[in-house]
Motif scaffolding. Sequence first.
Motif, PDB file in Angstrom:
ATOM      1  N   GLY A 131      37.577  76.241  29.109  1.00 46.63           N
ATOM      2  CA  GLY A 131      38.952  76.429  29.565  1.00 46.63           C
ATOM      3  C   GLY A 131      39.142  76.553  31.054  1.00 46.63           C
ATOM      4  N   GLU A 132      38.063  76.490  31.831  1.00 43.69           N
ATOM      5  CA  GLU A 132      38.172  76.675  33.280  1.00 43.69           C
ATOM      6  C   GLU A 132      37.231  75.736  34.024  1.00 43.69           C
ATOM      7  OE1 GLU A 132      37.358  80.734  34.199  1.00 43.69           O
ATOM      8  OE2 GLU A 132      39.083  81.466  33.090  1.00 43.69           O
ATOM      9  N   VAL A 133      37.660  75.350  35.219  1.00 45.47           N
ATOM     10  CA  VAL A 133      36.821  74.518  36.077  1.00 45.47           C
ATOM     11  C   VAL A 133      37.190  74.777  37.535  1.00 45.47           C
ATOM     12  CG1 VAL A 133      38.338  72.494  36.104  1.00 45.47           C
ATOM     13  CG2 VAL A 133      35.884  72.182  36.338  1.00 45.47           C
ATOM     14  N   GLU A 134      36.230  74.583  38.409  1.00 39.03           N
ATOM     15  CA  GLU A 134      36.475  74.705  39.848  1.00 39.03           C
ATOM     16  C   GLU A 134      35.764  73.560  40.562  1.00 39.03           C
ATOM     17  OE1 GLU A 134      35.358  77.675  43.539  1.00 39.03           O
ATOM     18  OE2 GLU A 134      35.881  78.576  41.597  1.00 39.03           O
ATOM     19  N   PHE A 135      36.508  72.895  41.447  1.00 38.07           N
ATOM     20  CA  PHE A 135      35.986  71.801  42.263  1.00 38.07           C
ATOM     21  C   PHE A 135      36.151  72.148  43.730  1.00 38.07           C
ATOM     22  CE2 PHE A 135      37.544  69.553  38.464  1.00 38.07           C
ATOM     23  CZ  PHE A 135      36.494  68.691  38.183  1.00 38.07           C
ATOM     24  N   GLN A 136      35.419  71.415  44.571  1.00 39.38           N
ATOM     25  CA  GLN A 136      35.657  71.480  45.996  1.00 39.38           C
ATOM     26  C   GLN A 136      35.590  70.072  46.572  1.00 39.38           C
ATOM     27  OE1 GLN A 136      32.677  74.039  47.673  1.00 39.38           O
ATOM     28  NE2 GLN A 136      31.138  72.450  47.739  1.00 39.38           N
ATOM     29  N   MET A 137      36.307  69.885  47.684  1.00 38.66           N
ATOM     30  CA  MET A 137      36.323  68.609  48.382  1.00 38.66           C
ATOM     31  C   MET A 137      36.378  68.892  49.874  1.00 38.66           C
ATOM     32  SD  MET A 137      39.160  65.546  48.346  1.00 38.66           S
ATOM     33  CE  MET A 137      40.187  66.289  49.625  1.00 38.66           C
ATOM     34  N   PRO A 138      35.522  68.223  50.662  1.00 37.59           N
ATOM     35  CA  PRO A 138      35.574  68.439  52.110  1.00 37.59           C
ATOM     36  C   PRO A 138      36.799  67.768  52.732  1.00 37.59           C
ATOM     37  CG  PRO A 138      33.983  66.731  51.576  1.00 37.59           C
ATOM     38  CD  PRO A 138      34.477  67.288  50.266  1.00 37.59           C
ATOM     39  N   TRP A 139      37.224  68.292  53.874  1.00 36.88           N
ATOM     40  CA  TRP A 139      38.311  67.675  54.650  1.00 36.88           C
ATOM     41  C   TRP A 139      37.863  66.286  55.091  1.00 36.88           C
ATOM     42  CZ3 TRP A 139      43.244  68.222  55.983  1.00 36.88           C
ATOM     43  CH2 TRP A 139      43.716  67.433  57.035  1.00 36.88           C
ATOM     44  N   ARG A 140      38.771  65.338  54.988  1.00 38.03           N
ATOM     45  CA  ARG A 140      38.533  63.988  55.509  1.00 38.03           C
ATOM     46  C   ARG A 140      39.815  63.508  56.159  1.00 38.03           C
ATOM     47  NH1 ARG A 140      35.628  60.445  51.017  1.00 38.03           N
ATOM     48  NH2 ARG A 140      36.516  58.836  52.353  1.00 38.03           N
ATOM     49  N   ASP A 141      39.712  63.086  57.404  1.00 40.80           N
ATOM     50  CA  ASP A 141      40.884  62.609  58.137  1.00 40.80           C
ATOM     51  C   ASP A 141      41.566  61.426  57.453  1.00 40.80           C
ATOM     52  OD1 ASP A 141      40.664  64.513  60.139  1.00 40.80           O
ATOM     53  OD2 ASP A 141      39.418  63.229  61.409  1.00 40.80           O
ATOM     54  N   ASP A 142      40.812  60.627  56.716  1.00 39.23           N
ATOM     55  CA  ASP A 142      41.411  59.451  56.078  1.00 39.23           C
ATOM     56  C   ASP A 142      42.248  59.793  54.844  1.00 39.23           C
ATOM     57  OD1 ASP A 142      38.924  60.118  55.003  1.00 39.23           O
ATOM     58  OD2 ASP A 142      38.393  58.067  54.502  1.00 39.23           O
ATOM     59  N   PHE A 143      42.364  61.060  54.492  1.00 38.02           N
ATOM     60  CA  PHE A 143      43.230  61.473  53.380  1.00 38.02           C
ATOM     61  C   PHE A 143      44.499  62.165  53.873  1.00 38.02           C
ATOM     62  CE2 PHE A 143      39.202  61.979  50.623  1.00 38.02           C
ATOM     63  CZ  PHE A 143      39.174  60.620  50.378  1.00 38.02           C
ATOM     64  N   ARG A 196      37.881  72.505  54.101  1.00 39.59           N
ATOM     65  CA  ARG A 196      37.520  72.119  52.737  1.00 39.59           C
ATOM     66  C   ARG A 196      38.617  72.603  51.815  1.00 39.59           C
ATOM     67  NH1 ARG A 196      33.823  75.170  48.756  1.00 39.59           N
ATOM     68  NH2 ARG A 196      34.185  77.098  49.840  1.00 39.59           N
ATOM     69  N   PHE A 197      38.673  71.994  50.635  1.00 40.87           N
ATOM     70  CA  PHE A 197      39.673  72.366  49.630  1.00 40.87           C
ATOM     71  C   PHE A 197      38.966  72.804  48.358  1.00 40.87           C
ATOM     72  CE2 PHE A 197      41.676  69.391  52.481  1.00 40.87           C
ATOM     73  CZ  PHE A 197      42.816  70.092  52.829  1.00 40.87           C
ATOM     74  N   VAL A 198      39.510  73.823  47.733  1.00 40.91           N
ATOM     75  CA  VAL A 198      39.005  74.339  46.468  1.00 40.91           C
ATOM     76  C   VAL A 198      40.149  74.233  45.469  1.00 40.91           C
ATOM     77  CG1 VAL A 198      38.140  76.382  45.253  1.00 40.91           C
ATOM     78  CG2 VAL A 198      37.423  75.931  47.625  1.00 40.91           C
ATOM     79  N   VAL A 199      39.874  73.639  44.318  1.00 39.52           N
ATOM     80  CA  VAL A 199      40.896  73.509  43.281  1.00 39.52           C
ATOM     81  C   VAL A 199      40.353  74.128  41.999  1.00 39.52           C
ATOM     82  CG1 VAL A 199      40.227  71.129  42.678  1.00 39.52           C
ATOM     83  CG2 VAL A 199      42.531  71.949  42.137  1.00 39.52           C
ATOM     84  N   LYS A 200      41.171  74.991  41.406  1.00 42.26           N
ATOM     85  CA  LYS A 200      40.777  75.708  40.191  1.00 42.26           C
ATOM     86  C   LYS A 200      41.755  75.356  39.084  1.00 42.26           C
ATOM     87  CE  LYS A 200      39.026  79.578  42.899  1.00 42.26           C
ATOM     88  NZ  LYS A 200      39.031  81.026  43.063  1.00 42.26           N
ATOM     89  N   GLY A 201      41.214  74.928  37.949  1.00 36.12           N
ATOM     90  CA  GLY A 201      42.052  74.596  36.811  1.00 36.12           C
ATOM     91  C   GLY A 201      41.734  75.486  35.628  1.00 36.12           C
ATOM     92  N   ARG A 202      42.768  75.734  34.811  1.00 37.58           N
ATOM     93  CA  ARG A 202      42.534  76.529  33.603  1.00 37.58           C
ATOM     94  C   ARG A 202      43.461  76.058  32.487  1.00 37.58           C
ATOM     95  NH1 ARG A 202      45.755  80.909  36.252  1.00 37.58           N
ATOM     96  NH2 ARG A 202      47.427  81.327  34.796  1.00 37.58           N
ATOM     97  N   THR A 203      42.965  76.165  31.294  1.00 35.36           N
ATOM     98  CA  THR A 203      43.733  75.797  30.112  1.00 35.36           C
ATOM     99  C   THR A 203      44.614  76.976  29.731  1.00 35.36           C
ATOM    100  OG1 THR A 203      41.920  74.404  29.370  1.00 35.36           O
ATOM    101  CG2 THR A 203      43.560  75.005  27.721  1.00 35.36           C
ATOM    102  N   LEU A 204      45.898  76.720  29.564  1.00 41.17           N
ATOM    103  CA  LEU A 204      46.828  77.769  29.164  1.00 41.17           C
ATOM    104  C   LEU A 204      46.956  77.854  27.652  1.00 41.17           C
ATOM    105  CD1 LEU A 204      49.649  77.119  31.769  1.00 41.17           C
ATOM    106  CD2 LEU A 204      47.846  78.844  31.864  1.00 41.17           C
ATOM    107  N   ARG A 205      47.037  76.688  27.017  1.00 36.81           N
ATOM    108  CA  ARG A 205      47.147  76.630  25.553  1.00 36.81           C
ATOM    109  C   ARG A 205      46.625  75.291  25.093  1.00 36.81           C
ATOM    110  NH1 ARG A 205      50.063  74.721  21.436  1.00 36.81           N
ATOM    111  NH2 ARG A 205      50.358  76.031  19.625  1.00 36.81           N
ATOM    112  N   ALA A 206      45.708  75.318  24.136  1.00 33.26           N
ATOM    113  CA  ALA A 206      45.133  74.089  23.581  1.00 33.26           C
ATOM    114  C   ALA A 206      45.611  73.906  22.149  1.00 33.26           C
ATOM    115  CB  ALA A 206      43.611  74.163  23.620  1.00 33.26           C
ATOM    116  N   GLY A 207      46.173  72.752  21.875  1.00 32.87           N
ATOM    117  CA  GLY A 207      46.641  72.441  20.535  1.00 32.87           C
ATOM    118  C   GLY A 207      46.117  71.091  20.081  1.00 32.87           C
TER     119      GLY A 207
END
Length: 140
Positions: free
Chosen positions: A35-47, A95-106
């Motif tokens: 139900g949870e995940v965490e990613f990271q991505m470095p800063w890039r000027d081309d984004f 850098r960017f950190v993104v955290k996702g979580r499941t609220l309800r799974a059906g």
Amino acid sequence: MTTSPGYDLKHLIATNASAAFNRLIGLEVVAGAAGEVEFQMPWRDDFTQYAGHLHAGMIAALLDTACGFAAATVVGKVTASHFSMNCLRPAVGRRFVVKGRTLRAGRKQTFAQAELFAEDEQGELSLVATGETVLVPLGM
């Protein structure tokens, strides 16, 4: 609902590595659990956009990916049927950190939420955007 074997960190890393877009942007799995995940991505000027902060399209991609992976750890393969995001401040950082979580799974719909943080040079995180996704399970 049974828990998918997808929450295994090794599986999440392999799934992330199999996605060409994720490789292109340098997205790295940092953590994962059911139900949870965490990613990271470095800063890039081309984004960046014209004002020098992370483009909203990239913000959306990061939030959507975190929601999808979080949902997949519970229900298996998914696809988004609705996505929304809120940009709270300009996304600038080393850098960017993104955290996702499941609220309800059906069986027919799964709801997930994500937060995107920008990390500054001192290592401090600031919340820059949030997103919510309704996902449809595709089966195993």
